[in-house]
Design a protein around this motif. Structure first.
Motif, mmCIF file in Angstrom:
data_model
loop_
_atom_site.group_PDB
_atom_site.id
_atom_site.type_symbol
_atom_site.label_atom_id
_atom_site.label_comp_id
_atom_site.label_asym_id
_atom_site.label_seq_id
_atom_site.Cartn_x
_atom_site.Cartn_y
_atom_site.Cartn_z
ATOM 1 N N MET A 115 0.812 -1.213 0.000
ATOM 2 C CA MET A 115 0.000 0.000 0.000
ATOM 3 C C MET A 115 0.855 1.278 0.000
ATOM 4 O O MET A 115 0.319 2.383 0.017
ATOM 5 C CB MET A 115 -0.946 0.006 1.211
ATOM 6 C CG MET A 115 -1.917 -1.166 1.255
ATOM 7 S SD MET A 115 -2.888 -1.393 -0.257
ATOM 8 C CE MET A 115 -4.104 -0.120 -0.069
ATOM 9 N N ALA A 116 2.164 1.147 -0.061
ATOM 10 C CA ALA A 116 3.060 2.309 0.008
ATOM 11 C C ALA A 116 2.765 3.342 -1.084
ATOM 12 O O ALA A 116 2.856 4.540 -0.848
ATOM 13 C CB ALA A 116 4.513 1.863 -0.048
ATOM 14 N N GLY A 117 2.401 2.901 -2.267
ATOM 15 C CA GLY A 117 2.111 3.825 -3.362
ATOM 16 C C GLY A 117 0.631 4.021 -3.623
ATOM 17 O O GLY A 117 0.252 4.558 -4.655
ATOM 18 N N ALA A 118 -0.205 3.629 -2.672
ATOM 19 C CA ALA A 118 -1.657 3.685 -2.853
ATOM 20 C C ALA A 118 -2.189 5.113 -2.827
ATOM 21 O O ALA A 118 -1.564 6.026 -2.292
ATOM 22 C CB ALA A 118 -2.348 2.856 -1.771
ATOM 23 N N ASN A 119 -3.377 5.285 -3.393
ATOM 24 C CA ASN A 119 -4.089 6.558 -3.343
ATOM 25 C C ASN A 119 -4.783 6.698 -1.994
ATOM 26 O O ASN A 119 -5.357 5.732 -1.485
ATOM 27 C CB ASN A 119 -5.161 6.628 -4.437
ATOM 28 C CG ASN A 119 -4.579 6.564 -5.816
ATOM 29 O OD1 ASN A 119 -3.508 7.085 -6.082
ATOM 30 N ND2 ASN A 119 -5.292 5.904 -6.716
ATOM 31 N N THR A 120 -4.764 7.891 -1.451
ATOM 32 C CA THR A 120 -5.514 8.160 -0.226
ATOM 33 C C THR A 120 -6.952 8.448 -0.616
ATOM 34 O O THR A 120 -7.233 9.368 -1.371
ATOM 35 C CB THR A 120 -4.929 9.364 0.538
ATOM 36 O OG1 THR A 120 -3.569 9.074 0.872
ATOM 37 C CG2 THR A 120 -5.726 9.659 1.800
ATOM 38 N N ILE A 121 -7.867 7.640 -0.098
ATOM 39 C CA ILE A 121 -9.294 7.799 -0.372
ATOM 40 C C ILE A 121 -9.956 8.619 0.727
ATOM 41 O O ILE A 121 -10.823 9.442 0.469
ATOM 42 C CB ILE A 121 -9.983 6.418 -0.490
ATOM 43 C CG1 ILE A 121 -9.334 5.588 -1.595
ATOM 44 C CG2 ILE A 121 -11.480 6.551 -0.704
ATOM 45 C CD1 ILE A 121 -9.360 6.220 -2.970
#
Length: 82
Positions: A67-73
Motif C-alpha cells: 500500500m506504500a504507493g496507494a491513493n488516499t481515499i
C-alpha cells in the motif's frame, strides 16, 4: 479487490489511556486492493496535521508494504473526546 481493516484496540480502556486524537485512513490500489485502518494516537508537541498524516500513512505502509504507493481515499484526524 481485497479489503482489510485493523485498529489500535481501545476496548475496555478509558479515554485517558487512549491517544489524544482518533484517526481513520483508507488507501486504495485501484482495481487491486483497499485498506481502512483506524486508531488513537497522541502526536508529538508541535506536529502539524500533515506531519500526523505522513506518520500514519507511513505506519500503514510499514504494516502493508503493497500500500506504500496507494491513493488516499479518506483521512480523518479528530480530537479523541466528545
Amino acid at each position: 479487490m481485497t479489503s482489510k481493516t485493523s485498529s489500535t484496540p481501545a476496548t475496555g480502556t478509558s479515554a485517558a489511556s487512549q491517544g489524544s486524537h482518533m484517526w481513520v485512513l483508507t488507501l486504495e490500489m485501484p482495481g487491486r486492493a483497499m485498506t481502512t485502518q483506524y486508531g488513537t494516537w497522541t502526536p508529538p508537541a508541535g506536529s502539524s496535521r500533515f506531519d500526523v498524516f505522513m506518520a500514519i500513512r507511513g505506519h500503514v505502509a510499514a504494516q502493508q508494504p503493497e500500500m506504500a504507493g496507494a491513493n488516499t481515499i479518506f483521512f480523518s484526524l479528530e480530537p479523541n473526546q466528545l
